[in-house]
Design a protein around this motif. Sequence first.
Motif, short mmCIF file in Angstrom:
data_model
loop_
_atom_site.label_atom_id
_atom_site.label_comp_id
_atom_site.label_asym_id
_atom_site.label_seq_id
_atom_site.Cartn_x
_atom_site.Cartn_y
_atom_site.Cartn_z
N PRO A 32 -1.16 -1.08 -7.06
CA PRO A 32 -0.85 -1.82 -5.83
C PRO A 32 -0.03 -1.03 -4.83
O PRO A 32 -0.05 -1.32 -3.63
CB PRO A 32 -0.07 -3.04 -6.34
CG PRO A 32 0.53 -2.60 -7.64
CD PRO A 32 -0.47 -1.65 -8.24
N SER A 33 0.70 -0.02 -5.31
CA SER A 33 1.52 0.79 -4.41
C SER A 33 1.69 2.18 -5.01
O SER A 33 1.55 2.39 -6.23
CB SER A 33 2.89 0.14 -4.18
OG SER A 33 3.59 0.02 -5.41
N TRP A 34 1.99 3.14 -4.13
CA TRP A 34 2.25 4.51 -4.55
C TRP A 34 3.61 4.93 -4.04
O TRP A 34 3.97 4.66 -2.88
CB TRP A 34 1.20 5.48 -3.97
CG TRP A 34 -0.19 5.28 -4.47
CD1 TRP A 34 -0.59 4.64 -5.62
CD2 TRP A 34 -1.40 5.75 -3.85
NE1 TRP A 34 -1.96 4.68 -5.75
CE2 TRP A 34 -2.49 5.35 -4.67
CE3 TRP A 34 -1.66 6.47 -2.70
CZ2 TRP A 34 -3.81 5.64 -4.36
CZ3 TRP A 34 -2.99 6.76 -2.38
CH2 TRP A 34 -4.05 6.36 -3.21
N LEU A 48 7.88 4.21 -0.41
CA LEU A 48 6.92 3.34 -1.08
C LEU A 48 5.89 2.89 -0.07
O LEU A 48 6.23 2.34 0.99
CB LEU A 48 7.60 2.12 -1.70
CG LEU A 48 6.67 1.24 -2.54
CD1 LEU A 48 6.30 1.94 -3.84
CD2 LEU A 48 7.30 -0.12 -2.84
N ARG A 50 2.17 0.71 0.36
CA ARG A 50 1.28 -0.26 -0.28
C ARG A 50 -0.17 0.17 -0.08
O ARG A 50 -0.56 0.59 1.01
CB ARG A 50 1.51 -1.65 0.33
CG ARG A 50 0.67 -2.76 -0.26
CD ARG A 50 1.21 -4.12 0.16
NE ARG A 50 1.34 -4.22 1.61
CZ ARG A 50 0.39 -4.66 2.42
NH1 ARG A 50 -0.79 -5.02 1.92
NH2 ARG A 50 0.59 -4.74 3.72
N THR A 52 -3.58 -0.91 0.59
CA THR A 52 -4.28 -2.11 1.07
C THR A 52 -5.76 -2.08 0.75
O THR A 52 -6.40 -3.13 0.63
CB THR A 52 -4.09 -2.27 2.59
OG1 THR A 52 -4.67 -1.14 3.26
CG2 THR A 52 -2.61 -2.35 2.95
N LEU A 69 -3.24 2.90 3.59
CA LEU A 69 -1.86 2.63 3.19
C LEU A 69 -1.13 1.82 4.25
O LEU A 69 -1.50 1.80 5.42
CB LEU A 69 -1.12 3.95 2.94
CG LEU A 69 -1.79 4.93 1.96
CD1 LEU A 69 -1.00 6.22 1.89
CD2 LEU A 69 -1.91 4.29 0.58
N ASP A 71 3.13 0.33 5.20
CA ASP A 71 4.56 0.41 4.90
C ASP A 71 4.95 -0.63 3.86
O ASP A 71 4.52 -1.78 3.92
CB ASP A 71 5.34 0.17 6.20
CG ASP A 71 6.84 0.20 5.99
OD1 ASP A 71 7.29 0.83 5.02
OD2 ASP A 71 7.56 -0.41 6.80
N ALA A 72 5.76 -0.24 2.89
CA ALA A 72 6.21 -1.19 1.86
C ALA A 72 7.72 -1.10 1.63
O ALA A 72 8.22 -1.73 0.70
CB ALA A 72 5.48 -0.94 0.55
N ASP A 73 8.43 -0.33 2.45
CA ASP A 73 9.88 -0.22 2.26
C ASP A 73 10.67 -0.36 3.56
O ASP A 73 11.88 -0.11 3.59
CB ASP A 73 10.24 1.08 1.55
CG ASP A 73 9.85 2.33 2.36
OD1 ASP A 73 9.42 2.18 3.53
OD2 ASP A 73 9.97 3.44 1.82
N VAL A 135 13.31 -1.70 -0.88
CA VAL A 135 12.02 -2.38 -1.07
C VAL A 135 12.21 -3.89 -1.17
O VAL A 135 11.45 -4.67 -0.58
CB VAL A 135 11.31 -1.84 -2.32
CG1 VAL A 135 10.05 -2.65 -2.62
CG2 VAL A 135 10.96 -0.37 -2.14
N GLU A 139 10.63 -6.78 1.33
CA GLU A 139 9.76 -7.86 0.83
C GLU A 139 10.32 -9.24 1.21
O GLU A 139 9.56 -10.13 1.58
CB GLU A 139 9.62 -7.75 -0.69
CG GLU A 139 8.79 -6.55 -1.13
CD GLU A 139 8.69 -6.45 -2.64
OE1 GLU A 139 9.45 -7.16 -3.34
OE2 GLU A 139 7.85 -5.66 -3.12
#
Length: 202
Positions: A32-34, A48, A50, A52, A69, A71-73, A135, A139
């Motif tokens: 789900p994320s790298w 981090l 995500r 998609t 990808l 943004d996840a952070d 993170v 979220e």
Amino acid sequence: GGFVPFGSVVAARGATVRVVVGCAAGLAASLPSWGVNLRGDQPWHVRLLRVTRAAVLREGETPLVQATLADADGRGLPSAERLLRATLLTTPLLPRPLSAAVALQRDMAPGAAQHGRSSPLALQKQERTRFLQRVGEFERAATARRVAREEEAEVAEADRVDERAVLAPGTRRQAKVGAMAEMDDFEEEPLQKWLDGEEGSS
């Protein structure tokens, strides 16, 4: 559950990248994320991102994955120039079985870009905590924005006028005129006799 290098970005355009990985391409695409260590950053500086959307382009000795990808952070999506030749890592946010599978498979990868011989990244406790806090805050903020949008949509829906429930112009007047006409046609004498009990005795 740590930070294990398992691949490299070999091409990047906008939010889409192509990566060579040291594990099965299908496994990398399912994550789900790298974690990402960008070229030029300190080794302990992990972002981090995500995943998609991901597609397996090639399995075999040098598995290749194309992914989009996000943004996840909370630090935004890096430019394509910065993503190019970035190192992919597992993170403590992945389920342990997935992290373990990636680590096991990449240990047998032959290519330098697959990081089969790279040591896991040993982040200091402070840096690891900062990563997880960043993170988590991102979220929570994303969840709050989504809830606010849903509430706004519900309010807008409640305020929307239901055209089926709105009477057409003149409807009330027509109803009143019809009622008056019925009253005019109504014979008052039979009703009065019934009320007085005379109709039943006749």
